[in-house]
Design a protein around this motif. Structure first.
Motif, mmCIF file in Angstrom:
data_model
loop_
_atom_site.group_PDB
_atom_site.id
_atom_site.type_symbol
_atom_site.label_atom_id
_atom_site.label_comp_id
_atom_site.label_asym_id
_atom_site.label_seq_id
_atom_site.Cartn_x
_atom_site.Cartn_y
_atom_site.Cartn_z
ATOM 1 N N GLN A 515 40.814 47.093 47.497
ATOM 2 C CA GLN A 515 40.344 48.535 47.834
ATOM 3 C C GLN A 515 41.035 49.579 47.057
ATOM 4 N N THR A 535 35.519 48.404 43.799
ATOM 5 C CA THR A 535 36.656 48.237 44.631
ATOM 6 C C THR A 535 36.906 49.703 45.551
ATOM 7 N N ARG A 542 28.335 50.780 42.531
ATOM 8 C CA ARG A 542 28.501 49.503 42.201
ATOM 9 C C ARG A 542 28.996 49.237 40.564
ATOM 10 N N TYR A 631 28.276 45.582 44.340
ATOM 11 C CA TYR A 631 28.691 46.865 45.302
ATOM 12 C C TYR A 631 30.256 46.593 45.476
ATOM 13 N N GLU A 632 30.694 45.568 46.021
ATOM 14 C CA GLU A 632 32.092 45.202 46.235
ATOM 15 C C GLU A 632 32.553 43.874 45.915
ATOM 16 N N GLN A 634 35.792 41.925 47.280
ATOM 17 C CA GLN A 634 37.028 42.333 48.197
ATOM 18 C C GLN A 634 37.840 41.071 48.205
#
Length: 766
Positions: A515, A535, A542, A631-632, A634
């Motif tokens: 992040q 991130t 996104r 979208y992410e 991680q």
């Protein structure tokens, strides 16, 4: 559904905010420029000369005239301050001196309104204890940022009477401590309504004395519920139950079927719906009545009972017994759906007899489809555009609540709240599909709704992190005070400044290593979907690649890190085949995980360990004609939760091979059992944890048949994994989903003539 477009990328530049106060330059600005940085913002602030400092001698001082009403709140406030400042803050009665915080009642504010006057001391005054308590939350947020507060007066009150959180614990069990943490967290934001969705397809989460057969292994005891209510009373949060009836009853109906009672609704061909209960069967109606009557007294601090009543039958003609029953009980002209409406009104009479108000979801209430209408004193929670509109429901006499999918739904494996849109464009009187009402006083308010459609898509700690900012955005919008700052980008630093409530556990969700870290990609679809959006910690922005294979997205973690879990939250354009790769220099890559045949959604990847400064998703085959879109992206380093924890076993072969050897982190020591079947190794993790992976490293003496089981109390066990064809070696069991304090390997059949022997028993999760 008319869902707003995905939010644009948040402004990259940080917004400079003073530790406690910020300049407000909006059309709704307060008269003074030095307005407290709180969430929600105070309604009115008037600055003054001087300041207050919370020093080592600061006390909470109770007005003796109102001691019986507010001493409890004073003790709660003092406990929060003690946790915040790291020392014991005392509570006394009498007159406040410099550096003290005084609590008193009186005045003519609204039910939840209050006044905070800051000078050499602080005075919090309100007409009711609820208002006085919300004043303590404002002061607590101020002191979270600085021990010195500039002088002034805050006059504050909410617009909507209900502000809060719904948890779908029916489909995914949320541990009791998680619920308690969120009661305190809601209260910190002046949110006052916790809705527990206690039953659904995957579970019935309440201890039952009338029908113990329906209670799921993971459930809340009645003492747990009493504990929630006691904590809710301390923090001015009411706990509202929902037992979803007559649909979504799969868990209940399966349990009843197991004891020979088939209450499932069957169509004319005899095909049963596993989630619908047949309201024409006397035993089914008795079951429902038993449950409502059993639990109504339990939820003592709630003014409400939520029946659910959503997503029941849509094609009533498929079930001729409903029409027969309706005409026998509601008249010759009755329609089949009158069985549903009649049941709702019957339940409402039971609820009202207990002194509570009933609530239900909106989708079952149509126009002209029955000769009966639901009682107008039922509150209807409007979540989607089925049946009557919010205004039509109000015209029929109902009060409503805004439970609209957009922007309040947080759905596992699907969409998440667009908090930017919520803060900048939405208001609580804008219902799904931009529907409005003429009288805002008929709208109780709104909640963030956590729906666990895909229970294994997230851990409960991931959920806690995911709803953190949506709760803060909703707190502002339902409180309804003038916004402190005009944009969500400017609100984020304010939310960060107030932090979590002082009693939030320090061992919360693990940090996402990616992040905010520098992120690049092989290409982008357009300027609105840059690599950094994957991130930024937001599920509303996104990254999208060009429409080509291969494509990659890469993150510089800043230093060499160990990664053993990756979460990919795909948009509709997902990767079918891809690798997770790591590198020390960003040029030479090692593949640590390979995925083929991916199906999109939210994918949690475990069962590997990678080391490097750089990590990337290298897509080799797209799942759609579009590119890759996340979208992410991680990455986490999950610690072995079992390492060094108290470990016991059913037996040991010799004193030199104790149970603790399997959890000591040393790959050269081992536990070995006696030479017989039915042996176990058990670990006390010290607190309830969310488990997603177990790694077993067997010595030669392995288990052919065994289960991985978890428990809340070390006595009642739930099986997460089971096999009868174990082969020994290193067995990495991934994709597990469960919560418990205790975990064990329960072996039932040996693979050799010896006992069972483990070099290590590792447990991963959060």
């Amino acid at each position: 559904m008319n869902r707003p477009p995905a939010a644009a990328v948040l402004a990259a530049a940080a917004v400079a905010i003073a530790p406690l106060f910020t300049l407000v330059a909006t059309p709704q600005a307060h008269a003074a420029t030095a307005t407290p940085a709180t969430v929600p913002a105070v309604r009115q602030w008037t600055g003054a000369t001087g300041s207050f400092t919370f020093g080592s001698a600061a006390r909470v001082v109770v007005d003796p005239a109102y001691a019986s009403q507010i001493t409890g709140d004073a003790n709660t406030f003092a406990a929060d301050l003690s946790a915040l400042k790291g020392r014991t803050v005392s509570v006394v009665q009498g007159a406040a001196g410099p550096g003290d915080i005084a609590l008193t009642l009186g005045g003519s504010q609204s039910a939840e309104g209050y006044t905070v006057t800051v000078g050499s001391s602080i005075k919090i005054q309100a007409k009711t204890s609820a208002g006085e308590f919300w004043g303590t939350r404002t002061v607590l947020q101020m002191l979270h940022q600085s021990s010195t507060i500039p002088a002034g007066t805050a006059v504050d009150s909410p617009t909507k009477p209900e502000r809060g959180l719904m948890i779908d614990t029916g489909r995914k069990f949320f541990p009791a401590d998680w619920v308690k943490n969120h009661i305190r967290e809601m209260s910190y934001l002046k949110m006052n309504y916790l809705h527990l969705h206690l039953s659904d397809r995957h579970g019935f989460r309440l201890e039952s004395s009338t029908h113990p057969e329906i209670t799921s292994a993971q459930h809340y005891s009645k003492q747990d519920i009493k504990d929630f209510i006691d904590l809710g009373n301390k923090y001015h949060v009411q706990v509202v139950p929902e037992i979803d009836i007559p649909g979504h009853m799969d868990a209940v109906l399966k349990a009843e079927l197991a004891i020979g009672k088939d209450y499932r609704l069957k169509d004319s061909a005899g095909t049963a719906d596993n989630g619908f209960i047949d309201l024409t069967i006397p035993g089914a109606r008795t079951l429902i009545t038993d449950l409502i009557k059993e639990y109504l007294p339990l939820f003592s601090n709630s003014n409400y009972w939520h029946l659910g009543a959503d997503e029941y039958v849509t094609n009533y003609s498929a079930y001729p017994q409903l029409l027969t029953y309706a005409r026998a009980n509601y008249g010759a002209n009755a329609k089949a759906k009158d069985v549903y409406y009649g049941f709702i009104n019957l339940a409402n009479s039971l609820v009202r007899d207990s002194g509570k108000t009933m609530r239900m979801w909106n989708d079952g209430i149509g126009t002209g489809d029955g000769t009966i209408t639901p009682d107008s004193n039922i509150i209807v929670e409007y979540w989607y555009g089925f049946g009557k509109s919010p205004q039509q429901l109000i015209d029929a006499g109902h009060t409503v609540a805004n439970a609209s999918w957009t922007p309040t739904y947080y759905i596992y494996g699907k969409g998440k709240p667009d908090t930017k849109w919520m803060y900048e464009s939405w208001n609580p009187d804008m219902f799904q599909d931009a529907r409005t009402i003429t009288d805002p006083t008929k709208n109780r308010g709104s909640l963030i709704h956590v729906w666990c459609d895909t229970p294994g898509a997230e851990s409960v700690d991931q959920t806690a992190a995911g709803i953190k900012n949506p709760l803060r955005g909703l707190a502002q919008m339902t409180w309804g005070s003038p916004k402190l700052v005009p944009t969500y980008a400017e609100l984020v630093p304010v939310m960060d400044a107030i932090g979590r409530n002082p009693l939030w556990p320090a061992n919360g969700a693990l940090s996402n290593l990616t992040q905010g870290k520098p992120t690049t990609s092989s290409g982008i679809e357009g300027s609105a979907t840059p690599a950094a959006s994957a991130t930024d910690g937001s599920m509303t922005t996104r990254w999208a690649s060009a429409h080509t294979d291969p494509s990659w997205i890469q993150v510089d973690l800043g230093s060499v890190q160990t990664v053993n879990r990756v979460v990919l939250a795909w948009e509709g354009a997902y990767g079918k085949d891809y690798q997770i790769q790591m590198s020390n220099d960003g040029t030479n890559w090692t593949t640590v995980y390979t995925r083929t045949g991916g199906t999109g959604g939210t994918e949690t990847l475990t069962g590997f360990t990678g080391i490097g400064r750089y990590i990337r998703m290298n897509g080799t085959a797209r799942g759609t004609v579009h590119g890759y879109s996340l979208y992410e992206f991680q990455a986490f380093h999950d610690a072995d939760l079992a390492k060094g924890k108290p470990t016991t076993a059913s037996s040991v072969e010799t004193p030199g091979l104790p149970a603790a050897n399997a959890t000591d982190g040393n790959a050269t020591t081992r536990w070995s059992s006696s030479r017989s079947d039915a042996q176990w190794l058990q670990v006390d993790l010290g607190a309830t944890r969310s488990i997603n992976e177990v790694r077993l490293s067997w010595e030669t003496a392995y288990a052919k048949a065994y289960q991985i089981q978890i428990s809340d109390d070390g006595s009642h066990w739930i099986t997460l994994y089971s096999t009868t064809v174990g082969t020994g070696g290193i067995q990495d069991l991934t994709g597990l989903a469960g919560n418990g304090r205790y975990i064990r390997m329960n072996a039932t059949a040996r693979g050799t003539g010896y006992g069972y022997s483990l070099w290590s028993f590792e447990v991963y999760g959060s």
